[in-house]
Enzyme design. Structure first.
Site, PDB file in Angstrom:
ATOM      1  CE  LYS A 102      -0.320  -0.355   5.046  1.00  0.00           C
ATOM      2  NZ  LYS A 102      -1.128  -0.870   6.152  1.00  0.00           N
ATOM      3  CE1 TYR A 114      10.933  31.795   2.005  1.00  0.00           C
ATOM      4  CE2 TYR A 114      11.213  29.410   2.024  1.00  0.00           C
ATOM      5  CZ  TYR A 114      10.852  30.570   1.366  1.00  0.00           C
ATOM      6  OH  TYR A 114      10.405  30.509   0.077  1.00  0.00           O
TER       7      TYR A 114
HETATM    8  C1  LIG Z   1      -0.294  -1.833   6.837  1.00  0.00           C
HETATM    9  C2  LIG Z   1      -0.831  -3.114   7.311  1.00  0.00           C
HETATM   10  C3  LIG Z   1       0.015  -4.218   7.487  1.00  0.00           C
HETATM   11  C4  LIG Z   1       1.518  -4.143   7.359  1.00  0.00           C
HETATM   12  O1  LIG Z   1       2.069  -3.637   8.545  1.00  0.00           O
HETATM   13  P1  LIG Z   1       3.648  -3.579   8.799  1.00  0.00           P
HETATM   14  O2  LIG Z   1       3.751  -3.230  10.234  1.00  0.00           O
HETATM   15  O3  LIG Z   1       4.188  -2.529   7.917  1.00  0.00           O
HETATM   16  O4  LIG Z   1       4.199  -4.918   8.491  1.00  0.00           O
HETATM   17  C5  LIG Z   1      -0.576  -5.431   7.830  1.00  0.00           C
HETATM   18  N1  LIG Z   1      -1.905  -5.531   8.002  1.00  0.00           N
HETATM   19  C6  LIG Z   1      -2.741  -4.491   7.876  1.00  0.00           C
HETATM   20  C7  LIG Z   1      -4.207  -4.678   8.100  1.00  0.00           C
HETATM   21  C8  LIG Z   1      -2.239  -3.236   7.547  1.00  0.00           C
HETATM   22  O5  LIG Z   1      -3.072  -2.186   7.441  1.00  0.00           O
END
Ligand SMILES: *Cc1c(COP(=O)(O)O)cnc(C)c1O
Length: 386
Positions: free
Chosen positions: A48, A275
């Protein structure tokens, strides 16, 4: 000595700033994670948010090459993007999809998470024969049907247009080894497996079951699951280097951030930089203006010496405020530093390194946020040693 090669069409001689992806390290991390998973547990690669900033298509193509065919994304659009780029295998959408987009789930062969009976009902009404995984809430209280709501969960199994291929839950304190947190996690795990057992006894096929994300594997490696959903560990970093963990894995960071010095100048004692005139020179000095800024994901809270960079094998400090597209470095001690030189903001250079975990601590966050917010305007280049 291994030579280093950038194997992409983007010309780093022309780029102002970019991200380098070391696919060898990705492969190494996958091997390392597989080594500790039970033989029956497959790795589901969580890609993701543009693969946590690494570039979703680049990462997934490499994963397909090395035999990973199970993916998780957060949104419908992320799943479609992978399919349009010919990524093969199962793709699970972890988050919400507008039910009327069921046709797209079907068209792009995506698996949708149904997180309660009401949502499942809406999706079922679209009459599209969607593959789904049921999300169960065992104590995080984010998404998921309550693990005690047996009637509702059974109803989801009975919907005629939903093909239940799996069931999962998410742990909310798997990253902690505090006694109370471990007890909480064990209760979550027990609640989930109790539910699986109940459903199986009633004759339901629960499909693939999964519980752990990265820390779930690091701290509870021996659960009997069909999948482990691995995000941050696959990218070779921990969420925070303040975490204590049970399993030590040899993880290698996959991502580096590079940028170019586009101008150097000498400033006199008493002159200001940036800045707000936040930096005032206490002596004559040389500074460099680098073509990367907070719009690229270099957090503004790294301003005024909190953050740094590696320039010609030396660590130097950021001075003044980080701007949207640029930042300034103190290169007084690096005589060799010059216009057009490439510097490292994250990653290794020679014997030095700037770790994502350290930047995350400096900016009050975790590496997951730091990496996933790296800007879309940075090209992602595939990089490997030969
Ligand atoms: C993002 C996510 C993961 C992965 O988590 P990590 O800690 O990056 O391994 C796993 N399960 C769900 C439901 C998530 O939203």
């Amino acid at each position: 000595m291994k030579s280093q090669k950038i194997s992409d069409k983007v010309n780093t001689k022309k780029a102002r700033a970019w991200i380098e992806i070391n696919t060898e390290n990705l492969e190494h991390n996958i091997e390392e994670i597989k080594r500790v998973l039970p033989d029956t547990t497959k790795l589901m690669a969580v890609v993701k948010a543009n693969a946590y900033g690494h570039g979703d298509v680049l990462i997934c193509k490499k994963l397909n090459q090395i035999g990973v065919y199970d993916f998780a994304v957060a949104t419908l659009e992320e799943g479609i993007h992978l399919r349009q780029n010919h990524i093969m295998g199962d793709i699970l959408v972890l988050g919400y999809t507008y039910p009327k987009n069921a046709g797209k789930l079907k068209k792009y062969d995506l698996i949708q998470t149904v997180f309660d009976e009401r949502y499942a009902n809406e999706l079922n009404q679209q009459k599209k024969e969607i593959r789904v995984h049921i999300k169960i809430d065992t104590g995080m209280h984010r998404l998921g049907e309550n693990c005690k709501a047996h009637k509702q969960i059974e109803e989801i199994f009975n919907y005629s247009h939903l093909d239940v291929k799996g069931m999962y839950t998410h742990l909310c304190v798997a990253d902690s080894l505090e006694v109370e947190d471990v007890a909480y996690t064990k209760e979550q795990i027990k609640a989930f497996y109790d539910l699986v057992k109940y459903l199986k006894e009633k004759g339901y096929n629960t499909g693939k079951i999964h519980v752990q994300s990265s820390y779930g594997v690091l701290n509870y490696p021996n659960l009997q699951c069909d999948y482990a959903r691995i995000g941050i560990a696959m990218y070779g970093v921990l969420s925070s280097n303040e975490d204590r963990i049970n399993l030590k894995l040899d993880l290698k960071p996959v991502l580096s951030v590079k940028a170019r010095i586009v101008m150097t100048k000498t400033i006199r004692k008493g002159e200001y930089v940036g800045y707000g005139r936040m930096f005032r020179a206490e002596k004559d000095m040389r500074i460099a203006t680098v073509a990367i800024g907070y719009a690229d994901g270099i957090d503004r809270s790294l301003s005024c010496g909190i953050g740094g960079a590696i320039v010609h094998g030396r660590k130097v400090a950021m001075i003044g405020r980080v701007c949207m597209d640029q930042l300034m470095l103190d290169i007084t001690g690096v005589a060799k530093a010059n216009q057009n030189d490439v510097i490292t903001l994250l990653g290794e250079e020679g014997s030095l390194a700037i770790h994502a975990e350290d930047i995350a601590v400096s900016t009050n966050t975790i590496t997951n946020e730091l990496l996933s917010r790296l800007g879309n305007r940075l090209p992602r280049l595939c990089f490997h040693t030969e």
